[in-house]
Structures are given as C-alpha cells and as structure tokens.
Design a protein around this motif. Structure first.
Motif, PDB file in Angstrom:
ATOM      1  N   ALA A   1      57.502  31.976  46.047  1.00 27.97           N
ATOM      2  CA  ALA A   1      57.296  30.888  47.001  1.00 27.97           C
ATOM      3  C   ALA A   1      55.976  31.027  47.726  1.00 27.97           C
ATOM      4  N   ALA A   2      55.522  32.252  47.909  1.00 27.08           N
ATOM      5  CA  ALA A   2      54.345  32.457  48.752  1.00 27.08           C
ATOM      6  C   ALA A   2      53.038  32.527  47.988  1.00 27.08           C
ATOM      7  N   VAL A   3      53.096  32.879  46.714  1.00 31.68           N
ATOM      8  CA  VAL A   3      51.847  33.040  45.970  1.00 31.68           C
ATOM      9  C   VAL A   3      51.515  31.728  45.274  1.00 31.68           C
ATOM     10  N   ASP A   4      50.401  31.163  45.607  1.00 33.44           N
ATOM     11  CA  ASP A   4      50.001  29.887  45.032  1.00 33.44           C
ATOM     12  C   ASP A   4      49.038  30.108  43.883  1.00 33.44           C
ATOM     13  N   PHE A   5      49.242  29.386  42.815  1.00 32.72           N
ATOM     14  CA  PHE A   5      48.409  29.608  41.630  1.00 32.72           C
ATOM     15  C   PHE A   5      46.939  29.354  41.921  1.00 32.72           C
ATOM     16  N   ARG A   6      46.663  28.147  42.439  1.00 35.71           N
ATOM     17  CA  ARG A   6      45.259  27.806  42.606  1.00 35.71           C
ATOM     18  C   ARG A   6      44.606  28.649  43.686  1.00 35.71           C
ATOM     19  N   TYR A   7      45.335  28.822  44.746  1.00 35.65           N
ATOM     20  CA  TYR A   7      44.735  29.459  45.909  1.00 35.65           C
ATOM     21  C   TYR A   7      44.566  30.962  45.698  1.00 35.65           C
ATOM     22  N   ASP A   8      45.629  31.613  45.257  1.00 37.00           N
ATOM     23  CA  ASP A   8      45.584  33.062  45.189  1.00 37.00           C
ATOM     24  C   ASP A   8      45.148  33.581  43.824  1.00 37.00           C
ATOM     25  N   ILE A   9      45.812  33.132  42.785  1.00 32.62           N
ATOM     26  CA  ILE A   9      45.575  33.746  41.477  1.00 32.62           C
ATOM     27  C   ILE A   9      44.220  33.325  40.918  1.00 32.62           C
ATOM     28  N   VAL A  10      43.922  32.049  40.986  1.00 31.74           N
ATOM     29  CA  VAL A  10      42.628  31.606  40.459  1.00 31.74           C
ATOM     30  C   VAL A  10      41.487  32.250  41.236  1.00 31.74           C
ATOM     31  N   ASN A  11      41.640  32.322  42.540  1.00 30.04           N
ATOM     32  CA  ASN A  11      40.596  32.973  43.340  1.00 30.04           C
ATOM     33  C   ASN A  11      40.442  34.432  42.963  1.00 30.04           C
ATOM     34  N   GLY A  12      41.560  35.091  42.717  1.00 30.89           N
ATOM     35  CA  GLY A  12      41.492  36.485  42.290  1.00 30.89           C
ATOM     36  C   GLY A  12      40.752  36.607  40.962  1.00 30.89           C
ATOM     37  N   ILE A  13      41.038  35.694  40.034  1.00 29.51           N
ATOM     38  CA  ILE A  13      40.356  35.747  38.743  1.00 29.51           C
ATOM     39  C   ILE A  13      38.864  35.483  38.925  1.00 29.51           C
ATOM     40  N   VAL A  14      38.527  34.505  39.764  1.00 29.85           N
ATOM     41  CA  VAL A  14      37.106  34.218  40.006  1.00 29.85           C
ATOM     42  C   VAL A  14      36.410  35.458  40.554  1.00 29.85           C
ATOM     43  N   LYS A  15      37.085  36.123  41.490  1.00 21.99           N
ATOM     44  CA  LYS A  15      36.502  37.348  42.056  1.00 21.99           C
ATOM     45  C   LYS A  15      36.234  38.365  40.953  1.00 21.99           C
ATOM     46  N   SER A  16      37.228  38.568  40.085  1.00 20.99           N
ATOM     47  CA  SER A  16      37.041  39.624  39.084  1.00 20.99           C
ATOM     48  C   SER A  16      35.937  39.243  38.100  1.00 20.99           C
ATOM     49  N   VAL A  17      35.763  37.962  37.814  1.00 18.03           N
ATOM     50  CA  VAL A  17      34.663  37.560  36.931  1.00 18.03           C
ATOM     51  C   VAL A  17      33.325  37.848  37.599  1.00 18.03           C
ATOM     52  N   VAL A  18      33.229  37.505  38.880  1.00 21.18           N
ATOM     53  CA  VAL A  18      31.976  37.765  39.608  1.00 21.18           C
ATOM     54  C   VAL A  18      31.671  39.253  39.632  1.00 21.18           C
ATOM     55  N   PHE A  19      32.714  40.060  39.912  1.00 21.30           N
ATOM     56  CA  PHE A  19      32.501  41.512  39.928  1.00 21.30           C
ATOM     57  C   PHE A  19      32.079  42.002  38.548  1.00 21.30           C
ATOM     58  N   GLY A  20      32.714  41.457  37.516  1.00 20.51           N
ATOM     59  CA  GLY A  20      32.363  41.877  36.160  1.00 20.51           C
ATOM     60  C   GLY A  20      30.899  41.610  35.866  1.00 20.51           C
ATOM     61  N   ILE A  21      30.419  40.434  36.252  1.00 22.82           N
ATOM     62  CA  ILE A  21      29.016  40.111  36.020  1.00 22.82           C
ATOM     63  C   ILE A  21      28.121  41.079  36.779  1.00 22.82           C
ATOM     64  N   ALA A  22      28.463  41.330  38.047  1.00 26.50           N
ATOM     65  CA  ALA A  22      27.619  42.209  38.858  1.00 26.50           C
ATOM     66  C   ALA A  22      27.560  43.612  38.261  1.00 26.50           C
TER      67      ALA A  22
END
Lengths: 284, 180, 267
Positions: free
Chosen positions: C195-216
């Motif tokens: 109920a508390a974890v939102d796909f767009r808000y939490d999971i997608v943002n987490g994936i975006v973060k990991s992609v950015v970190f991967g590039i860096a």
C-alpha cells in the motif's frame, strides 16, 4: 664515417627519395608540456626492402621516432613521409590507411592479455578485413608457422616465455602483410637462443616478404649480424651512420665506445656533479 | 572462459535482474493498481482537511476506491477543494458524505465515503455536497475547555462542526451541488 | 619573508585550480568521446556482453550477500524503533522504502564502485602500461571503441540490475527476520508495504538513481584507467582515485537527486 650515404639515398636535401620507403626530414619533437627536446633536427631515410637499425642509449629518442612514423604524436617541425605520402595526424582517414600498411612489434610484445595466441594474431585480420573465418584461420596458422609457433595457438599470453611472446607479436605485426615493420627493442631481455631466433626471423621475413624493416635496439652485436644500415642516435641527434662494415672499421669515438662497450667516452661515465676535491673538502 | 559460458551467465544475470525489478514493482509496489482501472473525477470542498496529503487513499467501507489527485484553496469560499480520482468500477450516490478520517490514532489521513440513499449517481466531474472536515485537535480541546468554562450551551463556531465522538455526525458544510 | 610565502601559496592554489579545471575539461571531452563511440560498442555486442559479465555477474555474490544482511539489520533495528510507537506492522513499509529509494541504489553503487569500478580502472591502466593500447592504436583500431566503450556500457547496464537485486534480497532478509524470526504477521508485512510503495514515485525513482550512479561510476572508472600514469604506482593510485571519486559522486548525486525526486516528502 657519415659520408657514405644510406643505400638508395639521393642528396640529403632532396624532398622525395623514391628508393626510401620512409623519409624523416629535419624532425624536431618534444612532448607537450615538457620543455625537453626529444628529437633535434633528425633526418633519416629507410631504404625499401632493407633492414635499418637505430642504435643508441636509453632515452635517446629511438622509440619516439617509431611512434612518430606511426603518426601517434604531432611533430614539432619537419616532416615524415611514408611511401611518398606525408604522415599527417590531422587526416584520420589517411592515417588509418597508413597504419594498415605498417606493423609494429612492441617492446616485450604487448600482446592482448585477454586473448589467446591465435586470437591475438587474428585480431588485425578480423578488425580490418571481412574475410570468412576459415580463411582467417588459415592465415593465422600460416603466420604462426612462419615464426615457428603454430603449435602454441591455444596458449594464453601469460603462459608464454619472453621469446615466444615476442615471436607471437611478430606474427601479429605481419598479419596483414604490411609494407613496413618496426621493431622496438626486439632483443631486450632474451636468452642467446631466442636472440638468434628473433634476429634470424627479422632478416628472413624481411627478405622473404619483401618488406622494409626498422629495428630500434641497443644490441650492437645482433644488429651487426642482420642489418643493412645503421643510424646512431644520442641525445636526440644522429651522431653517426653507415653500413655494418663502415661501423666495424669506424674511428668515430662515439661509434667506438658503443661497439666496444667502453664505460667512458663521448657518453660520460659520471653523471654531472661537482669536482671530487670539492665534494669531500672540509674547512680545516 | 569461452563465449557460450559468458553469454549464459550474462543471460541469467539480466533475467534475474529484470525479475527483481518486476518483483519490486508488483509485489512490493502497487504497479497493478496504478495501471489497471481507469477512473473518473469527483470534487469535494472541506473547511479543514487536516493532514490530508496528495495521493491519499479514498476508501468506502474500508476498501480503497481511489486516490486524492489535487488539493487547493478555493479563492472565493476559502475552503479546501479536493479533486479525487475514483476507479471506474465504483459509483456513488449524489448524497454521499465525504469525511476526512485517520486510520488509527497516528495513522495516515484518508477520505472516507459513506453512501446515501439517493437514486441518482455522481458522474465524472460531479461534486460531493456533504462533507465532514478533519478533527483538529487544538480546536477540539479549545471547544472542550470553553464548554467547561461557560457551563452553558456551547456557542457554535461559525461554519465548523466539531464532534467529539468517533462516529462523524452528518453536519454538512455549505456547498453547492452540481446536479447532472 | 612573509610576502614570498604568500605569493608562493597563491601561485600553488592558482596552479592547482587551473589544473583541476583543465582536468575537468579533459574529462568532459573524454566522456563525450566515449559516448560518441556507443554505436560502435553496441555493434561489438560480444565485447559488451563480456564486460557485463565481468562487471555485473562477478559482482553478484557481494551484492546479494550484502543486500541480505542489510535487509536483516534494517528489520532488527527498525522493529526496535517502531515498537515504541506501536507501529511494528509498518516494518515492511520502513524496510521497503529505505531500500528501494536509498539503500538499494546507494549501497549497491558503492559496492559496485569498489569491486567492479576498481577492476575496470586497473585493467585499462595495465593495458596502457604494457603498451596494449598503443599497439591497438598502431593497428588502426581505436582503443576508445574497442576497450573503453564496452566497459562503460557494461557498467551502465549492470548497475540498475544490481541495485534491484540488492533491494530484493534486502526485503527478503527483512521478511526472514521480521516475519519468521520476530513473528510479525506476514499479511500485515506485505500488505502495508504494497500500500505504501508507489511504482512511479519510489521504484522508478530508485531505478533512475541507479542508472545515474552507474553512468557516474563507469565513466570515472574508464577515465582514470585510460589516463593513468603507465607505471605500477600510476595504476594503483588511479584505482584508489576511482573508488574515492566514485563514492563521493554517488553520495553527492544521491543528495541532488533526492531533493528533486522526493520533494513530496512532508508536503
């Protein structure tokens, strides 16, 4: 000693010399950001089909010369021509075509450690041609056979001895049947048998394949056995040049020190320092 | 390390990686409920929304039927205007009551819908007429103290209904109703 | 004399600053060159797959084990804190949000930088030292296309997958500790979490973060390797720099991204 000209060379100032495959013309070079001049007004010709040696002490600029012929760095001034064409870093396509026609044997081999012997030799063939795999296979084995290592095709570079690695690198250098093969210290650190093998390979391949070879080394003994012409380089300048006979008979002090292995002579024994008497002087 | 082994392991790696993302999205997150049911919009105005936040759930009989989409202040009536997205499967009567409730004592704030007996249903864009604002603790305490002090009938506060009981009374705030 | 010391200090500072700026400009040009070679890297798919293997698959063990332990510790500590407010059924929410939003991308990124990033730097640095890169250049093969770009993409592809696996194992570890060990109701654990974890808000943002970190991380790793001094100490200091610079970048980028992504916190 420097009066006899290199084989096939016209007068030194001629712009083109059809008998020379590579013409180095009044080249001045120093690395960017460093005030030190590595090559100071160097002019050399490398005759077609001949084996030419560049001899000199460590740090005299010999290896740099090879890199400049390969177009790795831009020249300070002067020019280098390969088969009549200017070696020009600003034209990547021409540079690419030039590099396909030369092969280089790096010091200690520089084999790709993540590839096997076979794949190392196959590398330039696969990169630059669209030949089918079975043709590539046959070519690689022929090259390996020429250097006597056909049976070692599956070994990894880490499993090879120094001499064997050098020979594999040689097979890789001739993989595309280049016009010019450059050898950077091919004799460094080898046992007497391997020395003989490499020396003979350089000479035989040169004659059998009709290529031109440039050997950078400080091994005077092997060089005298196999080369057609020698340039002596010290501190970025040519100090002497000639055929092996000229060199053996030479009275030039530098050549004599080099050939005879004298510790002191034109290349001094002592690193510059103040006089001995002043070093240990004490106020009494 | 030959090619086929590397390919195999890379394949396994990518598959379990994507499976992990999938697991997180479906089992941990709410991917299914977000993408599935299309919805329609309803509006309601409240005197005080308390701690109601964006994306807060809208529940009827305890079942989540939608989410809060937008909250802003009406510049004319100075009431809080809440825009809700309701799943298309659910219909609510015109006399539905929307109340701001808290799940548990410290839980999240949500909108509870109590259906009335009207025959007509609210359509897309409809407005819920009867609303129940949030219980603001300070006003509650103030009311209680005032009652105690006055020891008479409590002076009604303008427009605001502040019930002390847990069950929300049916006090409605003044709001127009859109009839469709 | 005082003024001499001051001028000397100023000159050193000026030198250092100019050097850093020059280095950054150089790094920017290098990065653009690497990105420009991406189509070439994709054509040599086999090379990139190989790098995904070395960067990603070989990091699996450390990522999975660390994720499991982080999740278990999170559950233990989280339970202790939540019971004070009678909110121990929210343990699932606590663990899931912490992992998916922050710990997954960041910790996986740090582990990736130390394991895979340093390996990439060392490998490229060693190839430079043994003149393999020069040999390639002389054979008219661009080392940027053949050596650098595949390693860069190997890192970029591996990072998000590793972060997701880290979070997954963490949640599983928390489940083991919370539900099996401590005894929280499994239904409450998963239900509240979902109920508390939102796909767009939490999971997608987490994936975006990991992609950015991967590039860096990948960019820093290949840059340091390619520009290492061709000696033993040169390679080793380049490796150290990769780990330090990657870690600092991850933490700094995490802050910046969190500010932009999770602005809704508290609103």
């Amino acid at each position: 000693m420097s009066t006899p000209s290199p084989p096939g060379a016209a007068a030194q100032d001629d712009a083109r010399n059809p008998e020379a495959l590579v013409e180095v013309d009044h080249v001045v070079f120093g690395y960017e950001g460093s005030p030190r001049i590595i090559l100071d007004d160097v002019s050399m010709d490398f005759g077609r089909g001949k084996v030419t040696a560049i001899l000199g002490g460590s740090g005299s600029g010999k290896t740099t010369l090879l890199r400049l012929i390969g177009g790795v760095h831009a020249l300070g001034s002067g020019s280098i021509r390969f088969d009549g064409e200017l070696v020009d870093r600003s034209d990547p396509e021409r540079l690419f075509a030039l590099r396909r026609r030369l092969g280089m044997l790096f010091q200690f081999g520089a084999l790709f450690t993540d590839l096997s012997v076979f794949e190392n030799v196959a590398f330039p063939i696969r990169e630059h041609t669209e030949l089918p795999e079975d043709l590539v296979h046959d070519l690689v084995l022929m090259k390996l056979n020429a250097v006597g290592l056909r049976g070692a095709r599956s070994l990894a570079p880490s499993e090879l001895s120094g001499g064997m690695a050098r020979r594999v690198a040689l097979a890789r250098a001739i993989a595309l049947d280049p016009m010019l093969v450059m050898y950077d210290e091919p004799f460094a650190g080898l046992d007497p048998i391997s020395l003989g093998v490499v020396g003979q390979l350089i000479r035989k391949l040169n004659d059998a394949l009709g290529i031109t070879s440039v050997v950078v080394t400080h091994d005077i003994y092997e060089s005298l056995k196999i080369v057609d012409y020698i340039y002596f380089v010290a501190e970025g300048r040519i100090v002497a040049q000639g055929t092996p006979e000229d060199v053996r008979a030479s009275t030039d002090p530098f050549v004599r020190q080099f050939v005879d292995g004298e510790p002191d002579g034109p290349v001094p024994f002592h690193y510059p320092a103040k006089a001995l008497s002043r070093e240990f002087a004490r106020a009494i | 390390m030959n090619r086929s082994t590397i390919d195999l392991w890379v394949g396994i790696f990518v598959v379990i990686g994507i499976a992990a993302i999938g697991f997180l999205s479906l089992k941990v997150g709410n991917l299914t409920s977000v993408s599935s049911a299309p919805g329609y919009h309803l509006e309601a105005s409240f005197d005080n929304i308390g701690g109601l936040k964006m994306r807060a759930p809208i529940k009827a009989a305890g079942v989540v039927v939608g989410r809060v989409e937008r909250i802003d202040l009406d510049p004319q009536t100075y009431q809080a205007r809440v825009s809700m997205r309701i799943d298309r499967g659910y219909q609510f009567t015109r006399d539905t009551i929307a109340s701001i409730l808290t799940s548990g004592l410290l839980g999240e704030v949500y909108i509870g819908l109590d259906v009335g007996g009207d025959t007509q249903m609210l359509a897309d864009g409809g407005k819920i007429a009867k609303t129940q604002s949030a219980m603001v603790l300070e006003k509650l305490i103030g009311q209680f103290l005032f009652d105690k002090a006055a020891s008479g009938p409590p002076a009604p506060m303008s427009g605001n209904a502040a019930p002390g009981a847990a069950k929300p009374a049916a006090a409605a705030s003044v709001a127009g109703g859109a009839t469709k | 004399m005082r003024s001499e010391v001051v001028t000397w200090a100023l000159r050193r500072i000026g030198e250092r600053t100019l050097n850093s700026v020059e280095r950054m400009g150089f790094a920017a040009r290098f990065s653009l060159a690497v990105l420009a070679h991406s189509p070439a890297a994709l054509r040599r798919l086999q090379l990139t797959l190989r790098e995904i293997y070395f960067a990603g698959v070989l990091s699996l063990v450390i990522i999975l084990v660390s994720g499991l332990f982080v999740g278990m510790v999170l559950a233990l500590q989280g339970y202790d804190a939540l019971t004070r407010y009678g909110a121990n059924e929210s343990l699932g929410i606590l663990v899931a949000l912490s992992l998916v939003r922050e710990l997954g991308p960041v910790v996986a990124g740090l582990l990736f930088a130390s394991r895979a990033g340093s390996a990439i730097t060392a490998e490229i640095g060693l190839m430079k030292t043994t003149e393999q890169l020069s040999a390639m250049e002389m054979m008219a093969v661009d080392p940027l296309a053949r050596v650098v770009a595949p390693r860069f993409f190997g890192g970029v592809v591996s990072m998000p997958l590793l972060a997701a696996l880290f979070s997954t194992l963490g949640i599983f570890g928390a489940y083991l500790v919370g539900v099996r060990l401590i005894g929280i109701d499994a239904g409450a654990f998963w239900g509240n979490m979902q109920a508390a974890v939102d796909f767009r808000y939490d999971i997608v943002n987490g994936i975006v973060k990991s992609v950015v970190f991967g590039i860096a991380v990948s960019l820093i790793a290949v840059f340091e390797g390619y520009n290492a001094r061709p000696t033993a100490e040169g390679v080793s200091s380049a490796t150290t720099r990769t780990v330090v610079a990657s870690s600092l970048s991850i933490l700094a980028l995490d802050f910046v991204l969190t500010v932009f992504m999770f602005r809704g916190i508290g609103v």
